[in-house]
Design a protein around this motif. Structure first.
Motif, PDB file in Angstrom:
ATOM      1  N   VAL A  26       0.780  -1.192  -0.152  1.00  0.00           N
ATOM      2  CA  VAL A  26      -0.025   0.161  -0.002  1.00  0.00           C
ATOM      3  C   VAL A  26       0.826   1.306  -0.008  1.00  0.00           C
ATOM      4  N   ALA A  27       0.729   2.050  -0.995  1.00  0.00           N
ATOM      5  CA  ALA A  27       1.451   3.522  -1.227  1.00  0.00           C
ATOM      6  C   ALA A  27       0.813   4.303  -0.048  1.00  0.00           C
ATOM      7  N   LEU A  28       1.024   4.273   1.082  1.00  0.00           N
ATOM      8  CA  LEU A  28       0.474   5.135   2.230  1.00  0.00           C
ATOM      9  C   LEU A  28       0.758   6.726   1.924  1.00  0.00           C
ATOM     10  N   ALA A  29       1.877   7.084   1.710  1.00  0.00           N
ATOM     11  CA  ALA A  29       2.365   8.261   1.741  1.00  0.00           C
ATOM     12  C   ALA A  29       1.644   8.932   0.425  1.00  0.00           C
ATOM     13  N   ASP A  30       1.400   8.249  -0.493  1.00  0.00           N
ATOM     14  CA  ASP A  30       0.931   8.887  -1.920  1.00  0.00           C
ATOM     15  C   ASP A  30      -0.705   8.864  -1.847  1.00  0.00           C
ATOM     16  N   ALA A  31      -1.225   8.036  -0.806  1.00  0.00           N
ATOM     17  CA  ALA A  31      -2.458   7.980  -0.519  1.00  0.00           C
ATOM     18  C   ALA A  31      -2.883   9.101   0.191  1.00  0.00           C
ATOM     19  N   VAL A  32      -2.208   9.687   1.122  1.00  0.00           N
ATOM     20  CA  VAL A  32      -2.380  10.789   2.065  1.00  0.00           C
ATOM     21  C   VAL A  32      -1.879  12.225   1.294  1.00  0.00           C
ATOM     22  N   ALA A  33      -0.883  11.968   0.295  1.00  0.00           N
ATOM     23  CA  ALA A  33      -0.723  13.257  -0.433  1.00  0.00           C
ATOM     24  C   ALA A  33      -1.919  13.433  -1.271  1.00  0.00           C
ATOM     25  N   SER A  34      -2.708  12.549  -1.840  1.00  0.00           N
ATOM     26  CA  SER A  34      -3.703  12.565  -2.814  1.00  0.00           C
ATOM     27  C   SER A  34      -5.038  13.330  -2.057  1.00  0.00           C
ATOM     28  N   ALA A  35      -5.332  12.681  -0.896  1.00  0.00           N
ATOM     29  CA  ALA A  35      -6.278  12.855   0.058  1.00  0.00           C
ATOM     30  C   ALA A  35      -6.313  14.552   0.428  1.00  0.00           C
ATOM     31  N   ALA A  36      -4.927  15.066   0.701  1.00  0.00           N
ATOM     32  CA  ALA A  36      -4.764  16.302   0.840  1.00  0.00           C
ATOM     33  C   ALA A  36      -5.096  17.183  -0.155  1.00  0.00           C
ATOM     34  N   GLY A  37      -4.686  16.704  -1.536  1.00  0.00           N
ATOM     35  CA  GLY A  37      -5.042  17.265  -2.647  1.00  0.00           C
ATOM     36  C   GLY A  37      -6.373  17.922  -2.835  1.00  0.00           C
ATOM     37  N   LEU A  38      -7.157  17.105  -2.203  1.00  0.00           N
ATOM     38  CA  LEU A  38      -8.642  17.551  -2.401  1.00  0.00           C
ATOM     39  C   LEU A  38      -8.937  18.718  -1.644  1.00  0.00           C
ATOM     40  N   ILE A  39      -8.318  19.165  -0.587  1.00  0.00           N
ATOM     41  CA  ILE A  39      -8.266  20.396   0.081  1.00  0.00           C
ATOM     42  C   ILE A  39      -7.451  21.407  -0.606  1.00  0.00           C
ATOM     43  N   MET A  40      -6.175  21.110  -0.995  1.00  0.00           N
ATOM     44  CA  MET A  40      -4.925  22.008  -1.347  1.00  0.00           C
ATOM     45  C   MET A  40      -5.539  22.448  -2.716  1.00  0.00           C
ATOM     46  N   GLY A  41      -5.988  21.608  -3.795  1.00  0.00           N
ATOM     47  CA  GLY A  41      -6.432  21.930  -5.141  1.00  0.00           C
ATOM     48  C   GLY A  41      -5.000  21.988  -5.940  1.00  0.00           C
ATOM     49  N   GLU A  42      -5.277  22.544  -7.315  1.00  0.00           N
ATOM     50  CA  GLU A  42      -4.230  22.604  -8.356  1.00  0.00           C
ATOM     51  C   GLU A  42      -3.783  23.747  -8.914  1.00  0.00           C
ATOM     52  N   ALA A  43      -4.660  24.526  -8.722  1.00  0.00           N
ATOM     53  CA  ALA A  43      -4.517  25.898  -9.406  1.00  0.00           C
ATOM     54  C   ALA A  43      -4.311  27.148  -8.665  1.00  0.00           C
ATOM     55  N   ALA A  44      -5.310  27.922  -8.356  1.00  0.00           N
ATOM     56  CA  ALA A  44      -5.094  29.105  -7.668  1.00  0.00           C
ATOM     57  C   ALA A  44      -5.609  29.170  -6.255  1.00  0.00           C
ATOM     58  N   GLU A  45      -6.083  28.087  -5.716  1.00  0.00           N
ATOM     59  CA  GLU A  45      -6.518  27.959  -4.623  1.00  0.00           C
ATOM     60  C   GLU A  45      -5.764  28.750  -3.393  1.00  0.00           C
ATOM     61  N   GLY A  46      -4.657  28.656  -3.529  1.00  0.00           N
ATOM     62  CA  GLY A  46      -3.833  29.270  -2.223  1.00  0.00           C
ATOM     63  C   GLY A  46      -3.699  28.559  -0.953  1.00  0.00           C
ATOM     64  N   ILE A  47      -3.909  27.341  -1.122  1.00  0.00           N
ATOM     65  CA  ILE A  47      -3.659  26.559   0.190  1.00  0.00           C
ATOM     66  C   ILE A  47      -2.610  25.552  -0.156  1.00  0.00           C
ATOM     67  N   PRO A  48      -1.488  25.925   0.336  1.00  0.00           N
ATOM     68  CA  PRO A  48      -0.100  25.127   0.149  1.00  0.00           C
ATOM     69  C   PRO A  48       0.154  23.889   1.099  1.00  0.00           C
ATOM     70  N   ALA A  49      -0.940  23.880   2.222  1.00  0.00           N
ATOM     71  CA  ALA A  49      -0.384  22.752   3.050  1.00  0.00           C
ATOM     72  C   ALA A  49      -1.894  22.110   3.839  1.00  0.00           C
ATOM     73  N   ALA A  50      -1.908  21.031   4.321  1.00  0.00           N
ATOM     74  CA  ALA A  50      -2.955  20.689   4.933  1.00  0.00           C
ATOM     75  C   ALA A  50      -2.493  19.447   5.974  1.00  0.00           C
ATOM     76  N   ILE A  51      -3.464  19.317   7.040  1.00  0.00           N
ATOM     77  CA  ILE A  51      -3.464  18.254   8.114  1.00  0.00           C
ATOM     78  C   ILE A  51      -4.343  17.098   7.831  1.00  0.00           C
ATOM     79  N   VAL A  52      -3.527  16.012   7.727  1.00  0.00           N
ATOM     80  CA  VAL A  52      -4.482  14.784   7.335  1.00  0.00           C
ATOM     81  C   VAL A  52      -4.433  14.181   8.974  1.00  0.00           C
ATOM     82  N   ARG A  53      -5.558  13.955   9.376  1.00  0.00           N
ATOM     83  CA  ARG A  53      -5.684  13.501  10.838  1.00  0.00           C
ATOM     84  C   ARG A  53      -6.529  12.089  10.620  1.00  0.00           C
TER      85      ARG A  53
END
Length: 254
Positions: free
Chosen positions: A202-229
């Motif tokens: 299981v690629a745990l770190a990839d799964a966490v990064a992908s989940a955080a991407g739902l919040i951080m976005g890919e364009a002009a969202e301006g959220i460069p970090a997130a906490i996954v708990r």
């Protein structure tokens, strides 16, 4: 198990030399306060890590090699950009109009050697941003500083957006990690029917990064970090993000 993803807001523009961990912990104490807990995972975009580490390059100072000129003609890209892609790479995997896939010097197979040209602030179209020199070390450094400032032992994942063979679109994956098992080996365990798993990792770190991407976005969202708990870290078997890299000899898609 309940998993939550919390955006870290109010980070602001990051410049070379910024103490990124300090900026992030200060932002967590802002208007939308986040009280860190042991076992949280701080996901940070590659972009702000590279900015803090000063990984900028000015294409006006780059002289393309003959190889770069040749590849630029094929890919229809700026020869100076192609030159930097080659300098950051150990091999060209695929080239076609508007596409240049390489194996980065860190071992990752990716478009344009991970070089970024979006959301870089002042500097014009000739400014580019390279990946961190050692993303796993960067993650470990952020983790250490967060612990010193907060007393909380968190994991850190540095994320970047990747395309994938055979599928359209990009998702966030981990290019750096510290404090968690980047890959969880389930081989030798039994499934619900008693069948022994032979290949499941299981690629745990990839799964966490992908989940955080739902919040951080890919364009002009301006959220460069997130906490996954709420994610089990498997920290007793902690491994860096480089553990996720498939050896070139086993890469069937080359």
């Amino acid at each position: 198990m309940t998993i939550s993803i919390l955006p870290v807001k109010g980070v602001g523009e990051i410049t070379p030399g910024t103490d990124l961990a300090r900026v992030l912990t200060d932002a967590m104490e802002g208007d939308d306060a986040i009280a860190l807990s042991d076992g949280d995972i701080l996901v940070v975009t590659q972009k702000i890590v590279s900015k803090a580490e000063g990984r900028y390059c000015d294409l006006r100072h780059i002289v393309p090699s003959p190889e770069a000129e040749e590849l630029a003609a094929v890919t229809r890209k700026d020869p100076r950009l192609v030159e930097m892609i080659l300098r950051e790479s150990e091999a060209v995997v695929r080239s076609a109009p508007f596409v240049l896939i390489t194996r980065h010097r860190l071992g990752m197979v990716m478009a344009n050697a991970g070089i970024d040209q979006s959301n870089l602030g002042p500097g014009g179209e000739d400014r580019i941003l390279l990946l961190p020199l050692d993303p796993d070390a960067s993650a470990e450094g952020i983790r250490d500083t967060v612990y010193r400032r907060t007393g909380q032992s968190v994991a850190v994942v540095i994320s970047d957006s990747f395309g994938r063979p055979w599928r359209n679109g990009v998702v966030n994956v981990a290019i750096g990690a510290a404090g968690l098992a980047s890959i969880v080996d389930e081989r030798g365990k039994a499934d619900r029917n008693g069948r022994i798993l032979g290949v499941t990792q299981v690629a745990l770190a990839d799964a966490v990064a992908s989940a955080a991407g739902l919040i951080m976005g890919e364009a002009a969202e301006g959220i460069p970090a997130a906490i996954v708990r709420g994610v089990a870290l498997h920290s007793a078997h902690a491994s860096p993000a480089r553990a996720l890299l498939r050896p070139a000899a086993e890469d069937l898609f080359r």
